[in-house]
Motif scaffolding. Structure first.
Motif, PDB file in Angstrom:
ATOM      1  N   LEU A 296     -87.017  -7.857  18.755  1.00 15.55           N
ATOM      2  CA  LEU A 296     -85.814  -7.061  18.516  1.00 15.55           C
ATOM      3  C   LEU A 296     -84.575  -7.946  18.455  1.00 15.55           C
ATOM      4  CD1 LEU A 296     -86.488  -3.980  20.807  1.00 15.55           C
ATOM      5  CD2 LEU A 296     -86.530  -4.057  18.303  1.00 15.55           C
ATOM      6  N   GLU A 297     -84.519  -8.952  19.311  1.00 15.98           N
ATOM      7  CA  GLU A 297     -83.385  -9.878  19.294  1.00 15.98           C
ATOM      8  C   GLU A 297     -83.362 -10.697  18.007  1.00 15.98           C
ATOM      9  OE1 GLU A 297     -82.940 -10.508  24.103  1.00 15.98           O
ATOM     10  OE2 GLU A 297     -84.204 -11.880  22.959  1.00 15.98           O
ATOM     11  N   LEU A 298     -84.522 -11.080  17.528  1.00 13.53           N
ATOM     12  CA  LEU A 298     -84.589 -11.825  16.261  1.00 13.53           C
ATOM     13  C   LEU A 298     -84.108 -10.956  15.100  1.00 13.53           C
ATOM     14  CD1 LEU A 298     -85.469 -14.438  14.837  1.00 13.53           C
ATOM     15  CD2 LEU A 298     -87.744 -13.448  14.627  1.00 13.53           C
ATOM     16  N   LEU A 299     -84.546  -9.714  15.064  1.00 16.19           N
ATOM     17  CA  LEU A 299     -84.090  -8.791  14.028  1.00 16.19           C
ATOM     18  C   LEU A 299     -82.589  -8.534  14.131  1.00 16.19           C
ATOM     19  CD1 LEU A 299     -87.005  -6.206  14.061  1.00 16.19           C
ATOM     20  CD2 LEU A 299     -86.465  -7.844  12.247  1.00 16.19           C
ATOM     21  N   ALA A 300     -82.095  -8.440  15.364  1.00 17.53           N
ATOM     22  CA  ALA A 300     -80.665  -8.212  15.566  1.00 17.53           C
ATOM     23  C   ALA A 300     -79.845  -9.401  15.083  1.00 17.53           C
ATOM     24  CB  ALA A 300     -80.379  -7.932  17.040  1.00 17.53           C
ATOM     25  N   ALA A 301     -80.316 -10.608  15.363  1.00 15.82           N
ATOM     26  CA  ALA A 301     -79.598 -11.807  14.906  1.00 15.82           C
ATOM     27  C   ALA A 301     -79.513 -11.817  13.381  1.00 15.82           C
ATOM     28  CB  ALA A 301     -80.300 -13.063  15.415  1.00 15.82           C
ATOM     29  N   ALA A 302     -80.602 -11.474  12.740  1.00 23.40           N
ATOM     30  CA  ALA A 302     -80.591 -11.418  11.274  1.00 23.40           C
ATOM     31  C   ALA A 302     -79.710 -10.286  10.775  1.00 23.40           C
ATOM     32  CB  ALA A 302     -82.022 -11.258  10.747  1.00 23.40           C
ATOM     33  N   GLY A 303     -79.759  -9.142  11.441  1.00 25.37           N
ATOM     34  CA  GLY A 303     -79.006  -7.974  11.010  1.00 25.37           C
ATOM     35  C   GLY A 303     -77.508  -8.096  11.187  1.00 25.37           C
ATOM     36  N   LEU A 304     -77.072  -8.986  12.056  1.00 27.46           N
ATOM     37  CA  LEU A 304     -75.641  -9.192  12.240  1.00 27.46           C
ATOM     38  C   LEU A 304     -75.026 -10.050  11.131  1.00 27.46           C
ATOM     39  CD1 LEU A 304     -75.430  -9.807  16.090  1.00 27.46           C
ATOM     40  CD2 LEU A 304     -74.420  -7.900  14.826  1.00 27.46           C
ATOM     41  N   ILE A 305     -75.852 -10.849  10.470  1.00 25.32           N
ATOM     42  CA  ILE A 305     -75.334 -11.817   9.504  1.00 25.32           C
ATOM     43  C   ILE A 305     -75.817 -11.554   8.078  1.00 25.32           C
ATOM     44  CG2 ILE A 305     -75.244 -14.282   8.919  1.00 25.32           C
ATOM     45  CD1 ILE A 305     -73.765 -13.590  11.515  1.00 25.32           C
ATOM     46  N   LEU A 306     -77.123 -11.462   7.901  1.00 24.77           N
ATOM     47  CA  LEU A 306     -77.704 -11.453   6.547  1.00 24.77           C
ATOM     48  C   LEU A 306     -77.260 -10.306   5.641  1.00 24.77           C
ATOM     49  CD1 LEU A 306     -81.336 -12.733   7.199  1.00 24.77           C
ATOM     50  CD2 LEU A 306     -79.349 -13.988   6.335  1.00 24.77           C
ATOM     51  N   PRO A 307     -77.161  -9.076   6.106  1.00 23.26           N
ATOM     52  CA  PRO A 307     -76.744  -8.014   5.178  1.00 23.26           C
ATOM     53  C   PRO A 307     -75.384  -8.276   4.536  1.00 23.26           C
ATOM     54  CG  PRO A 307     -77.652  -7.037   7.152  1.00 23.26           C
ATOM     55  CD  PRO A 307     -77.516  -8.509   7.412  1.00 23.26           C
ATOM     56  N   ALA A 308     -74.452  -8.821   5.308  1.00 19.50           N
ATOM     57  CA  ALA A 308     -73.122  -9.102   4.759  1.00 19.50           C
ATOM     58  C   ALA A 308     -73.130 -10.330   3.866  1.00 19.50           C
ATOM     59  CB  ALA A 308     -72.122  -9.288   5.895  1.00 19.50           C
ATOM     60  N   VAL A 309     -73.842 -11.368   4.288  1.00 17.70           N
ATOM     61  CA  VAL A 309     -73.881 -12.607   3.501  1.00 17.70           C
ATOM     62  C   VAL A 309     -74.565 -12.369   2.160  1.00 17.70           C
ATOM     63  CG1 VAL A 309     -74.903 -14.922   3.411  1.00 17.70           C
ATOM     64  CG2 VAL A 309     -73.750 -14.155   5.477  1.00 17.70           C
ATOM     65  N   LEU A 310     -75.649 -11.626   2.176  1.00 16.96           N
ATOM     66  CA  LEU A 310     -76.399 -11.374   0.940  1.00 16.96           C
ATOM     67  C   LEU A 310     -75.852 -10.184   0.155  1.00 16.96           C
ATOM     68  CD1 LEU A 310     -80.003 -11.894   2.344  1.00 16.96           C
ATOM     69  CD2 LEU A 310     -78.586 -13.536   1.082  1.00 16.96           C
TER      70      LEU A 310
END
Length: 128
Positions: free
Chosen positions: A55-69
């Motif tokens: 869950l923490e790994l998904l959260a780390a990705a979800g905080l950054i990747l949706p906006a960057v991509l």
């Protein structure tokens, strides 16, 4: 404000990524190396720790990747809200264990997650 939100989201993502080590390091080693603040891992099964780490790994990705991509950037404040819930659980767990000194850092991360959620849902949303 946008820059501050990016910095805070990056800081939270970094903390969450570092925290995923519980998926790969045995809980006994984490408890031995981390001192009293890390004894909580002994209260959870290895499977539960892997689930929390995932869950923490998904959260780390979800905080950054949706906006960057620029793919579903609305997921950033949704993820920040979920991170706030994660740290709320951490605060409750620390208080139940009587770890009042360790709860301060979790409260700090909780405040950062609430700040990102508020900022990205409100004044600096990606959709506005």
């Amino acid at each position: 404000m946008n820059t501050a939100l990016w910095i805070v989201a990056g800081l939270l993502a970094t903390v969450l990524l570092i925290s995923t080590s519980k998926m790969f390091v045995p809980r006994e080693k984490i408890a031995a190396v981390g001192g009293t603040a890390a004894q909580w891992v002994l209260d959870f099964s290895p499977g539960a720790l892997k689930a929390i780490g995932a869950l923490e790994l998904l959260a780390a990705a979800g905080l950054i990747l949706p906006a960057v991509l620029d793919i579903a950037p609305v997921l950033v404040p949704v993820t920040a809200t979920c991170v706030a819930l994660l740290f709320t659980g951490a605060v409750v767990m620390r208080l139940r264990r009587g770890e009042k000194a360790a709860v301060v850092l979790d409260l700090f991360y909780l405040a950062l997650a609430v700040f990102v959620a508020w900022g990205r849902f409100g004044p600096e949303s990606f959709t506005g």
